[in-house]
Design an enzyme around this catalytic site. Structure first.
Site, PDB file in Angstrom:
ATOM      1  N   ARG A   3      50.137  37.265  47.513  1.00 48.96           N
ATOM      2  CA  ARG A   3      48.721  37.783  48.023  1.00 48.96           C
ATOM      3  C   ARG A   3      50.165  39.127  48.567  1.00 48.96           C
ATOM      4  O   ARG A   3      48.989  40.501  48.844  1.00 48.96           O
ATOM      5  CB  ARG A   3      48.285  37.234  48.903  1.00 48.96           C
ATOM      6  CG  ARG A   3      47.046  35.480  48.668  1.00 48.96           C
ATOM      7  CD  ARG A   3      46.350  36.775  47.173  1.00 48.96           C
ATOM      8  NE  ARG A   3      45.671  35.132  47.379  1.00 48.96           N
ATOM      9  CZ  ARG A   3      44.779  34.949  46.293  1.00 48.96           C
ATOM     10  NH1 ARG A   3      45.172  35.817  45.634  1.00 48.96           N
ATOM     11  NH2 ARG A   3      44.042  33.855  45.723  1.00 48.96           N
ATOM     12  N   GLU A   5      40.361  33.039  50.266  1.00 49.77           N
ATOM     13  CA  GLU A   5      38.360  32.773  50.440  1.00 49.77           C
ATOM     14  C   GLU A   5      39.029  31.525  52.028  1.00 49.77           C
ATOM     15  O   GLU A   5      37.923  32.665  53.010  1.00 49.77           O
ATOM     16  CB  GLU A   5      38.635  32.233  49.724  1.00 49.77           C
ATOM     17  CG  GLU A   5      37.819  32.937  48.621  1.00 49.77           C
ATOM     18  CD  GLU A   5      37.289  32.605  47.575  1.00 49.77           C
ATOM     19  OE1 GLU A   5      36.211  32.292  47.555  1.00 49.77           O
ATOM     20  OE2 GLU A   5      37.763  32.214  45.753  1.00 49.77           O
ATOM     21  N   THR A  61      39.662  31.774  39.833  1.00 43.66           N
ATOM     22  CA  THR A  61      39.400  31.008  40.325  1.00 43.66           C
ATOM     23  C   THR A  61      38.090  30.819  40.689  1.00 43.66           C
ATOM     24  O   THR A  61      37.225  30.667  41.174  1.00 43.66           O
ATOM     25  CB  THR A  61      39.669  31.451  41.626  1.00 43.66           C
ATOM     26  OG1 THR A  61      40.603  32.520  42.411  1.00 43.66           O
ATOM     27  CG2 THR A  61      39.791  30.946  42.974  1.00 43.66           C
ATOM     28  N   GLU A  83      42.030  26.640  39.178  1.00 39.02           N
ATOM     29  CA  GLU A  83      41.548  27.757  37.601  1.00 39.02           C
ATOM     30  C   GLU A  83      41.384  26.534  36.824  1.00 39.02           C
ATOM     31  O   GLU A  83      41.355  25.350  36.755  1.00 39.02           O
ATOM     32  CB  GLU A  83      42.300  28.550  37.990  1.00 39.02           C
ATOM     33  CG  GLU A  83      42.643  29.481  38.619  1.00 39.02           C
ATOM     34  CD  GLU A  83      42.296  30.760  38.080  1.00 39.02           C
ATOM     35  OE1 GLU A  83      42.864  31.134  36.227  1.00 39.02           O
ATOM     36  OE2 GLU A  83      43.226  32.332  38.312  1.00 39.02           O
ATOM     37  N   GLN A  92      50.631  41.473  46.264  1.00 38.72           N
ATOM     38  CA  GLN A  92      49.386  41.371  45.449  1.00 38.72           C
ATOM     39  C   GLN A  92      48.880  42.794  44.899  1.00 38.72           C
ATOM     40  O   GLN A  92      48.658  43.728  45.210  1.00 38.72           O
ATOM     41  CB  GLN A  92      48.499  39.860  45.037  1.00 38.72           C
ATOM     42  CG  GLN A  92      47.555  40.393  43.879  1.00 38.72           C
ATOM     43  CD  GLN A  92      46.662  39.314  43.920  1.00 38.72           C
ATOM     44  OE1 GLN A  92      46.836  38.509  44.290  1.00 38.72           O
ATOM     45  NE2 GLN A  92      44.905  39.570  43.060  1.00 38.72           N
ATOM     46  N   ASP A 148      47.135  28.804  39.213  1.00 36.36           N
ATOM     47  CA  ASP A 148      47.528  30.769  39.390  1.00 36.36           C
ATOM     48  C   ASP A 148      47.731  31.172  40.562  1.00 36.36           C
ATOM     49  O   ASP A 148      47.568  31.938  41.306  1.00 36.36           O
ATOM     50  CB  ASP A 148      46.725  31.455  39.099  1.00 36.36           C
ATOM     51  CG  ASP A 148      46.760  32.520  38.853  1.00 36.36           C
ATOM     52  OD1 ASP A 148      47.683  32.808  38.488  1.00 36.36           O
ATOM     53  OD2 ASP A 148      46.132  33.572  38.763  1.00 36.36           O
ATOM     54  N   THR A 208      53.180  29.580  37.026  1.00 38.25           N
ATOM     55  CA  THR A 208      51.879  28.731  36.550  1.00 38.25           C
ATOM     56  C   THR A 208      51.750  27.617  35.979  1.00 38.25           C
ATOM     57  O   THR A 208      52.763  27.150  35.457  1.00 38.25           O
ATOM     58  CB  THR A 208      50.905  29.589  35.495  1.00 38.25           C
ATOM     59  OG1 THR A 208      51.258  31.392  35.588  1.00 38.25           O
ATOM     60  CG2 THR A 208      49.371  28.653  35.254  1.00 38.25           C
ATOM     61  N   HIS A 243      34.228  33.954  44.390  1.00 41.02           N
ATOM     62  CA  HIS A 243      34.976  34.606  44.548  1.00 41.02           C
ATOM     63  C   HIS A 243      35.778  36.075  45.054  1.00 41.02           C
ATOM     64  O   HIS A 243      36.470  36.545  45.668  1.00 41.02           O
ATOM     65  CB  HIS A 243      36.275  33.869  43.323  1.00 41.02           C
ATOM     66  CG  HIS A 243      37.724  34.421  43.585  1.00 41.02           C
ATOM     67  ND1 HIS A 243      39.023  34.092  44.829  1.00 41.02           N
ATOM     68  CD2 HIS A 243      38.854  35.230  43.283  1.00 41.02           C
ATOM     69  CE1 HIS A 243      40.010  34.776  44.222  1.00 41.02           C
ATOM     70  NE2 HIS A 243      39.712  35.346  43.211  1.00 41.02           N
ATOM     71  N   ARG A 251      37.077  46.019  49.854  1.00 40.25           N
ATOM     72  CA  ARG A 251      36.253  46.675  48.515  1.00 40.25           C
ATOM     73  C   ARG A 251      34.771  46.873  49.481  1.00 40.25           C
ATOM     74  O   ARG A 251      33.366  46.591  48.849  1.00 40.25           O
ATOM     75  CB  ARG A 251      35.907  47.110  46.925  1.00 40.25           C
ATOM     76  CG  ARG A 251      37.691  46.681  46.326  1.00 40.25           C
ATOM     77  CD  ARG A 251      36.837  46.332  44.883  1.00 40.25           C
ATOM     78  NE  ARG A 251      36.832  44.990  44.590  1.00 40.25           N
ATOM     79  CZ  ARG A 251      36.965  44.192  43.967  1.00 40.25           C
ATOM     80  NH1 ARG A 251      38.578  44.099  44.098  1.00 40.25           N
ATOM     81  NH2 ARG A 251      36.808  42.890  44.485  1.00 40.25           N
TER      82      ARG A 251
HETATM   83 CA    CA Z   1      44.082  33.899  38.445  1.00 39.34          CA
END
Ligand code: CA
Length: 441
Positions: free
Chosen positions: A242, A379, A365, A206, A245, A238, A262, A140, A149
């Site tokens: 995005r 993903e 995740t 999760e 985030q 969760d 959640t 993940h 990154r």
């Molecule tokens: Ca999470």
């Protein structure tokens, strides 16, 4: 703590017929704990058996529990949460499990009071004082970091410590109620900053643990003792905004992108129920650093992991209208996680941070190495060689998704199977995406 006993015996069957069905999540070998309410009664603790719930308060009142099991049942039914039972340590819940197994097994002529699940609503099993979310799937992390990154998709600290952040306890729910799309701030394609309904709403599949006995502030929990502090497990969604985030996350990490809601599955599968399904810790690549001594113990390396198949499904309004079943998005296994739950718990308390009964620690995740084990839309919508995300087809339907749409149901399931043992399941964790509330005038 990982001992196999008579409650795991595959030959044991129940006089509750639905508990003997091969596909049930709740055979007599499982016996998870939850908090339910039925027929206008108070919220109270129960044990799932087939399609029924063993009413612990009524069973205690009927005088069917004795000794340590009676003490555990009294704690479990003292209030509307399992926290007092969790605080007693796993020997107490083990005594309760043993007594419940005896009461429910075939050949038993005492009949404890049952409530049909169909007549019960589920509540939070515990008052969650603190909720911590980890990031422990290297798959993940690598997929998530490939675009953002590119020089170091997996941060250098990932293989040295289980990364986590303190999330929000007040918005964890177990009742399957709709989840409102959050409002929030984000950067738009033209670079301007907007505020409004999240446009990139996602789920994350999760697994979570409930802390049993805690630790005093300042007193760490060594890895060899960590299993004694793990009461049990549940599925956890969760929900993740995005776009919010991406904009808010630097430099301090997730905040409002994760705290709106959640969802958890309402039945807590005890650590003891999972004893037959333990597995070795993640096998690290040859070039990876070994865990530091405080995160390494032979028992944890040999049995610290869980062999648990986990699935995420989507049921869109279109599928429901057509009478079509949900489509599976993900099939993964908890063994793909780079760190064990015991390592996460020991690391969490290693600075002296106090953990308390009922605290919730989530794994992050649970994505695996294969395309079908990608455990969130972020993903799933990003093919391995693609430069940007795109909508993908949902099974063999005509529908596509990039992000969640209002009305989508997300359903999680999990099942543990081993030769010579009866498979056990986690029930479901579900939630339907509801429209954002209008911003107040
Ligand atoms: Ca999470």
């Amino acid at each position: 703590v990982y001992a196999i006993n008579a409650t795991h015996d595959a030959s044991r069957r129940s006089w509750v017929e639905s508990a003997n069905a091969p596909d049930t999540d709740f055979p007599i070998q499982n016996l998870p704990l939850g908090v339910f309410r039925s027929d206008g009664g108070r919220a109270r603790a129960g044990i799932a058996i087939g399609d029924q719930i063993l009413d612990l308060a009524a069973t205690l009142e009927a005088g069917l529990f004795a000794g340590a099991a009676a003490d555990a049942a009294a704690a479990a039914t003292a209030g509307p949460t399992l926290n007092p039972l969790m605080a007693m340590g796993n020997a107490a819940s083990s005594a309760l499990r043993s007594a419940a197994s005896d009461l429910l097994r075939a050949g038993q002529d005492r009949r404890p009071p049952l409530v049909p699940m169909a007549r019960a609503g589920m509540h939070m099993p515990a008052e969650v004082g603190a909720f911590t979310d980890f990031l422990t799937s290297v798959f993940h992390t690598a997929r998530g970091g490939r675009l953002t990154r590119p020089d170091s998709p997996v941060p250098v600290n990932f293989r040295h410590l289980p990364i986590a952040y303190n999330s929000r306890a007040s918005t964890v729910r177990a009742d399957g109620a709709p989840v409102r799309r959050p409002n929030g701030q984000y950067r738009q394609a033209d670079g301007t900053i907007g505020f409004g309904p999240c446009r990139h709403f996602d789920f994350e599949l999760e697994l979570a643990l409930f802390v049993g006995t805690g630790n005093e502030m300042g007193e760490p929990i060594p890895l060899r003792a960590a299993p004694d502090h793990i009461f049990g497990f549940c599925l956890l969604n969760d929900w993740s905004a995005r776009d919010i985030q991406r904009w808010e996350g630097q430099p301090l990490g997730p905040f409002l992108a994760k705290s709106a809601a959640t969802s958890i599955s309402p039945w807590v599968i005890t650590a003891e129920a999972m004893a037959p399904f333990r597995a070795p810790a993640y096998r690290r690549d040859a070039g990876d650093p070994p865990p530091l001594p405080y995160l390494s113990h032979p028992t944890d390396q040999a049995k610290g992991h869980l062999d648990l198949v986990m699935e995420a499904l989507i049921h869109t309004p279109g599928m429901r209208a057509a009478g079509a079943p949900p489509v599976r998005l993900t099939r993964t296994n908890f063994q793909h996680m780079y760190w064990t739950f015991a390592q996460m718990l020991t690391h969490h308390a290693s600075n002296g941070c106090a953990l308390r009964p009922g605290d919730l620690l989530a794994s992050g995740t649970v994505s695996g190495p294969t395309d079908d084990s990608r455990a969130c839309l972020s993903e799933l919508a990003l093919p391995a060689d693609a430069k940007e995300r795109s909508a993908f087809q949902l099974g063999d339907t005509d529908e596509k998704r990039l992000w969640l749409e209002d009305g989508d149901d997300i359903i999680f399931r999990a099942r543990a199977e081993r030769p010579d043992f009866v498979p056990i399941g986690f029930g479901t964790c579900r939630g339907r995406v509801a429209p954002s509330p209008a911003w107040p005038e």
